[in-house]
Design an enzyme around this catalytic site. Structure first.
Site, PDB file in Angstrom:
ATOM      1  N   HIS A  49     -38.805 -85.263 -23.147  1.00  0.00           N
ATOM      2  CA  HIS A  49     -39.109 -83.832 -23.158  1.00  0.00           C
ATOM      3  C   HIS A  49     -38.873 -83.250 -21.759  1.00  0.00           C
ATOM      4  O   HIS A  49     -38.672 -83.988 -20.796  1.00  0.00           O
ATOM      5  CB  HIS A  49     -40.570 -83.587 -23.587  1.00  0.00           C
ATOM      6  CG  HIS A  49     -41.578 -84.210 -22.682  1.00  0.00           C
ATOM      7  ND1 HIS A  49     -42.285 -85.344 -23.015  1.00  0.00           N
ATOM      8  CD2 HIS A  49     -41.991 -83.873 -21.441  1.00  0.00           C
ATOM      9  CE1 HIS A  49     -43.089 -85.666 -22.015  1.00  0.00           C
ATOM     10  NE2 HIS A  49     -42.923 -84.795 -21.053  1.00  0.00           N
TER      11      HIS A  49
HETATM   12  C1  T46 Z   1     -44.880 -86.385 -19.050  1.00  0.00           C
HETATM   13  C2  T46 Z   1     -44.868 -87.868 -19.226  1.00  0.00           C
HETATM   14  C3  T46 Z   1     -44.507 -88.646 -18.002  1.00  0.00           C
HETATM   15  C4  T46 Z   1     -53.151 -84.459 -24.181  1.00  0.00           C
HETATM   16  O1  T46 Z   1     -53.936 -84.185 -25.105  1.00  0.00           O
HETATM   17  N1  T46 Z   1     -53.463 -84.137 -22.890  1.00  0.00           N
HETATM   18  C5  T46 Z   1     -52.647 -84.417 -21.851  1.00  0.00           C
HETATM   19  O2  T46 Z   1     -52.979 -84.116 -20.677  1.00  0.00           O
HETATM   20  C6  T46 Z   1     -51.396 -85.074 -22.124  1.00  0.00           C
HETATM   21  C7  T46 Z   1     -50.443 -85.385 -20.984  1.00  0.00           C
HETATM   22  C8  T46 Z   1     -51.094 -85.386 -23.410  1.00  0.00           C
HETATM   23  N2  T46 Z   1     -51.957 -85.081 -24.412  1.00  0.00           N
HETATM   24  C9  T46 Z   1     -51.636 -85.500 -25.784  1.00  0.00           C
HETATM   25  C10 T46 Z   1     -50.379 -84.916 -26.380  1.00  0.00           C
HETATM   26  C11 T46 Z   1     -49.928 -85.975 -27.350  1.00  0.00           C
HETATM   27  O3  T46 Z   1     -50.604 -85.800 -28.574  1.00  0.00           O
HETATM   28  O4  T46 Z   1     -51.429 -86.923 -25.782  1.00  0.00           O
HETATM   29  C12 T46 Z   1     -50.429 -87.283 -26.718  1.00  0.00           C
HETATM   30  C13 T46 Z   1     -49.333 -88.088 -26.065  1.00  0.00           C
HETATM   31  O5  T46 Z   1     -48.580 -87.226 -25.196  1.00  0.00           O
HETATM   32  P1  T46 Z   1     -47.011 -87.374 -25.021  1.00  0.00           P
HETATM   33  O6  T46 Z   1     -46.395 -87.840 -26.280  1.00  0.00           O
HETATM   34  O7  T46 Z   1     -46.508 -86.096 -24.434  1.00  0.00           O
HETATM   35  O8  T46 Z   1     -46.937 -88.555 -23.953  1.00  0.00           O
HETATM   36  P2  T46 Z   1     -45.693 -89.016 -23.069  1.00  0.00           P
HETATM   37  O9  T46 Z   1     -46.074 -90.276 -22.416  1.00  0.00           O
HETATM   38  O10 T46 Z   1     -44.429 -89.000 -23.854  1.00  0.00           O
HETATM   39  O11 T46 Z   1     -45.556 -87.853 -21.967  1.00  0.00           O
HETATM   40  C14 T46 Z   1     -46.534 -87.727 -20.968  1.00  0.00           C
HETATM   41  C15 T46 Z   1     -46.809 -86.244 -20.673  1.00  0.00           C
HETATM   42  O12 T46 Z   1     -47.135 -85.573 -21.891  1.00  0.00           O
HETATM   43  C16 T46 Z   1     -45.665 -85.557 -20.012  1.00  0.00           C
HETATM   44  O13 T46 Z   1     -46.127 -84.373 -19.410  1.00  0.00           O
HETATM   45  O14 T46 Z   1     -44.148 -85.854 -18.232  1.00  0.00           O
HETATM   46  O15 T46 Z   1     -46.097 -88.349 -19.760  1.00  0.00           O
END
Ligand code: T46
Length: 140
Positions: A49
């Site tokens: 993303h």
């Molecule tokens: C990034 C990379 C390096 C929350 O509820 N609160 C939060 O602060 C974050 C970061 C995520 N979430 C929820 C959203 C999703 O339902 O946690 C779940 C997993 O998030 P995501 O699929 O976006 O995780 P990554 O590891 O793909 O991405 C994360 C960050 O979202 C993003 O900002 O740059 O780590």
């Protein structure tokens, strides 16, 4: 735009080390949120993303993590494998994240609270977004 910097590493082999970063010093923004990612099995791809507005600073606290940043035309692959490296990522860059060792922990400091509306999670939408010429158009 991104920047990889070395932060201070205070200590020695006998006592161990302490590193730090502070808002508007090593980290070029006010920190509003910390989150950390861990227990990621090898082969799992995270990220995939871009952020429209969010600024982030990342440290690999343990193990090693590969972050591939793309601005739609060019890509850079960055390995974080030391707790005194700080990766600053400005908005507008697409990122793919993989954990290279099972014990890896990635700490992320962000300048704002979590808002799903700030995410672009589809690569074609991302290309449209940067071609439209947003203020935060990512360039490596
Ligand atoms: C990034 C990379 C390096 C929350 O509820 N609160 C939060 O602060 C974050 C970061 C995520 N979430 C929820 C959203 C999703 O339902 O946690 C779940 C997993 O998030 P995501 O699929 O976006 O995780 P990554 O590891 O793909 O991405 C994360 C960050 O979202 C993003 O900002 O740059 O780590």
């Amino acid at each position: 735009m991104y920047k990889l910097i070395e932060v201070a590493r205070i200590g020695d082999l006998d006592r161990g080390y302490l590193s730090y970063f502070e808002s508007n010093k090593e980290c070029p923004f006010d920190i509003k949120r910390l989150y950390y990612i861990y227990g990621v099995p090898q082969g799992v791809e995270r990220g995939a993303h871009a952020h429209k507005e969010l600024k982030q600073a990342m440290v690999c606290m343990s193990g090693s993590v590969k972050i591939v940043l793309t601005d739609g035309s060019e890509s850079k692959s960055i390995i974080l494998d030391s707790p005194h490296q700080l990766l600053i990522i400005n908005p507008g860059l697409w990122r793919d994240v993989s954990f290279l060792q099972p014990n890896s922990v990635l700490l992320v400091a962000a300048n704002d609270y979590y808002e799903e509306e700030d995410y672009i999670r589809d690569y074609d939408d991302y290309l449209k977004y940067i071609r439209k010429g947003s203020d935060n158009e990512g360039t490596l």
